[in-house]
Design a protein around this motif. Sequence first.
Motif, PDB file in Angstrom:
ATOM      1  N   GLY A   1      54.490   3.164 -18.712  1.00 13.77           N
ATOM      2  CA  GLY A   1      53.655   4.329 -18.956  1.00 13.77           C
ATOM      3  C   GLY A   1      54.126   5.578 -18.239  1.00 13.77           C
ATOM      4  O   GLY A   1      55.210   5.621 -17.634  1.00 13.77           O
ATOM      5  N   PHE A   2      53.290   6.611 -18.289  1.00 16.19           N
ATOM      6  CA  PHE A   2      53.592   7.886 -17.645  1.00 16.19           C
ATOM      7  C   PHE A   2      53.224   7.844 -16.167  1.00 16.19           C
ATOM      8  O   PHE A   2      52.201   7.275 -15.782  1.00 16.19           O
ATOM      9  CB  PHE A   2      52.811   9.020 -18.319  1.00 16.19           C
ATOM     10  N   HIS A   3      54.072   8.481 -15.354  1.00 15.62           N
ATOM     11  CA  HIS A   3      53.819   8.584 -13.918  1.00 15.62           C
ATOM     12  C   HIS A   3      54.213   9.975 -13.444  1.00 15.62           C
ATOM     13  O   HIS A   3      55.319  10.441 -13.737  1.00 15.62           O
ATOM     14  CB  HIS A   3      54.647   7.544 -13.144  1.00 15.62           C
ATOM     15  N   PRO A   4      53.334  10.652 -12.707  1.00 13.52           N
ATOM     16  CA  PRO A   4      53.739  11.918 -12.115  1.00 13.52           C
ATOM     17  C   PRO A   4      54.731  11.671 -10.984  1.00 13.52           C
ATOM     18  O   PRO A   4      54.611  10.676 -10.247  1.00 13.52           O
ATOM     19  CB  PRO A   4      52.426  12.498 -11.586  1.00 13.52           C
ATOM     20  N   TYR A   5      55.696  12.555 -10.859  1.00 17.68           N
ATOM     21  CA  TYR A   5      56.672  12.433  -9.783  1.00 17.68           C
ATOM     22  C   TYR A   5      57.031  13.843  -9.338  1.00 17.68           C
ATOM     23  O   TYR A   5      57.665  14.590 -10.070  1.00 17.68           O
ATOM     24  CB  TYR A   5      57.925  11.686 -10.254  1.00 17.68           C
ATOM     25  N   GLU A   6      56.567  14.193  -8.136  1.00 22.11           N
ATOM     26  CA  GLU A   6      56.704  15.560  -7.645  1.00 22.11           C
ATOM     27  C   GLU A   6      56.113  16.502  -8.696  1.00 22.11           C
ATOM     28  O   GLU A   6      54.967  16.333  -9.083  1.00 22.11           O
ATOM     29  CB  GLU A   6      58.173  15.848  -7.315  1.00 22.11           C
ATOM     30  N   ASP A   7      56.881  17.444  -9.213  1.00 20.54           N
ATOM     31  CA  ASP A   7      56.367  18.351 -10.238  1.00 20.54           C
ATOM     32  C   ASP A   7      56.855  17.960 -11.629  1.00 20.54           C
ATOM     33  O   ASP A   7      56.892  18.781 -12.544  1.00 20.54           O
ATOM     34  CB  ASP A   7      56.769  19.789  -9.922  1.00 20.54           C
ATOM     35  N   LYS A   8      57.218  16.690 -11.792  1.00 22.57           N
ATOM     36  CA  LYS A   8      57.824  16.208 -13.035  1.00 22.57           C
ATOM     37  C   LYS A   8      57.029  15.020 -13.574  1.00 22.57           C
ATOM     38  O   LYS A   8      56.016  14.626 -13.005  1.00 22.57           O
ATOM     39  CB  LYS A   8      59.280  15.802 -12.776  1.00 22.57           C
ATOM     40  N   GLN A   9      57.540  14.439 -14.670  1.00 21.15           N
ATOM     41  CA  GLN A   9      56.938  13.248 -15.245  1.00 21.15           C
ATOM     42  C   GLN A   9      58.021  12.201 -15.493  1.00 21.15           C
ATOM     43  O   GLN A   9      59.140  12.535 -15.893  1.00 21.15           O
ATOM     44  CB  GLN A   9      56.245  13.576 -16.570  1.00 21.15           C
ATOM     45  N   VAL A  10      57.671  10.936 -15.272  1.00 23.84           N
ATOM     46  CA  VAL A  10      58.546   9.806 -15.600  1.00 23.84           C
ATOM     47  C   VAL A  10      57.785   8.904 -16.568  1.00 23.84           C
ATOM     48  O   VAL A  10      56.630   8.548 -16.315  1.00 23.84           O
ATOM     49  CB  VAL A  10      58.953   9.017 -14.343  1.00 23.84           C
ATOM     50  N   PHE A  11      58.436   8.550 -17.672  1.00 20.40           N
ATOM     51  CA  PHE A  11      57.830   7.599 -18.598  1.00 20.40           C
ATOM     52  C   PHE A  11      58.694   6.338 -18.632  1.00 20.40           C
ATOM     53  O   PHE A  11      59.912   6.408 -18.847  1.00 20.40           O
ATOM     54  CB  PHE A  11      57.711   8.165 -20.012  1.00 20.40           C
ATOM     55  N   VAL A  12      58.052   5.183 -18.453  1.00 21.13           N
ATOM     56  CA  VAL A  12      58.748   3.892 -18.453  1.00 21.13           C
ATOM     57  C   VAL A  12      58.193   3.036 -19.586  1.00 21.13           C
ATOM     58  O   VAL A  12      56.990   2.764 -19.642  1.00 21.13           O
ATOM     59  CB  VAL A  12      58.574   3.154 -17.105  1.00 21.13           C
ATOM     60  N   THR A  13      59.077   2.616 -20.480  1.00 20.45           N
ATOM     61  CA  THR A  13      58.648   1.737 -21.566  1.00 20.45           C
ATOM     62  C   THR A  13      58.807   0.267 -21.174  1.00 20.45           C
ATOM     63  O   THR A  13      59.717  -0.091 -20.416  1.00 20.45           O
ATOM     64  CB  THR A  13      59.468   2.015 -22.843  1.00 20.45           C
ATOM     65  N   ARG A  14      57.918  -0.573 -21.703  1.00 15.40           N
ATOM     66  CA  ARG A  14      58.040  -2.018 -21.454  1.00 15.40           C
ATOM     67  C   ARG A  14      59.225  -2.606 -22.203  1.00 15.40           C
ATOM     68  O   ARG A  14      59.674  -3.709 -21.889  1.00 15.40           O
ATOM     69  CB  ARG A  14      56.760  -2.738 -21.887  1.00 15.40           C
ATOM     70  N   GLY A  15      59.715  -1.889 -23.210  1.00 17.38           N
ATOM     71  CA  GLY A  15      60.876  -2.357 -23.941  1.00 17.38           C
ATOM     72  C   GLY A  15      60.539  -3.408 -24.983  1.00 17.38           C
ATOM     73  O   GLY A  15      59.383  -3.780 -25.199  1.00 17.38           O
ATOM     74  N   ILE A  16      61.601  -3.895 -25.630  1.00 21.37           N
ATOM     75  CA  ILE A  16      61.455  -4.797 -26.770  1.00 21.37           C
ATOM     76  C   ILE A  16      61.647  -6.265 -26.380  1.00 21.37           C
ATOM     77  O   ILE A  16      60.833  -7.131 -26.697  1.00 21.37           O
ATOM     78  CB  ILE A  16      62.472  -4.412 -27.869  1.00 21.37           C
ATOM     79  N   GLY A  17      62.757  -6.554 -25.717  1.00 19.94           N
ATOM     80  CA  GLY A  17      63.109  -7.939 -25.420  1.00 19.94           C
ATOM     81  C   GLY A  17      62.686  -8.372 -24.036  1.00 19.94           C
ATOM     82  O   GLY A  17      61.853  -7.740 -23.374  1.00 19.94           O
ATOM     83  N   TYR A  18      63.295  -9.439 -23.577  1.00 24.40           N
ATOM     84  CA  TYR A  18      62.955  -9.993 -22.268  1.00 24.40           C
ATOM     85  C   TYR A  18      64.066 -10.917 -21.808  1.00 24.40           C
ATOM     86  O   TYR A  18      64.967 -11.271 -22.569  1.00 24.40           O
ATOM     87  CB  TYR A  18      61.623 -10.758 -22.326  1.00 24.40           C
TER      88      TYR A  18
END
Length: 220
Positions: A185-202
């Motif tokens: 999901g989305f995460h604030p980082y300093e004055d920016k944004q980071v988005f992390v996807t769970r992805g497709i495989g494993y």
Amino acid sequence: MSDIHTNLPLLEKAATMAEQARPDMIVFLGDLYTDFLRVTHAGDYIAQMKRLSSVAPAYACLGNHDMALADNVERVLKEGGFTLLRNSAAFVSIPRLGNVEFKLVGLGDLREGDFFPDRCMSPRELEENSPMPTIVLSHNPKGRELLGNYRWDLMLSGHTHGGQIKLPFFSTPLLASEGETMHSGFHPYEDKQVFVTRGIGYIGPGRFNCPPEINLITIP
């Protein structure tokens, strides 16, 4: 889209979903294959990548598992119509938004020692007043910690698989590693944004309470 991990059926489903969503741009965030698995039928992966790149301009960066098979992965991406950004950048315009332009940076993998932002990003002091947004593709979200001297606005990452296994009553996923606090999901980082996807495989036994995903992100 990220972390296919040699799972062709899920890649086919992802391509179908992308065709239905009709996005303005597609990005793949690394780990096409799992490096310790035997790689076969590259043509089938190329065919699915072509489906994706026929929908919209498509860009990619490499993940840690891709490095051991980099020549093969780069071939699949190139023949599949993706532009590989490996410590390089492109300027992208979106026709639907009046050809508004932004800088798209793709970094190499942090764990595998292929992370060189100085090759494609400008020091913060030189661009702090620049109106052009910068989006960073970095397979490993921990790359954010090494970009303090550079100007950027949004990072898109994978690598975590969302933790892959989430047990009831536990806030931290079972397979969270490397001290990472940004699992999905989305995460604030300093004055920016980071988005992390769970992805497709494993990797390993599978997922639990942490389903695969591709993500449609709307940027205002």
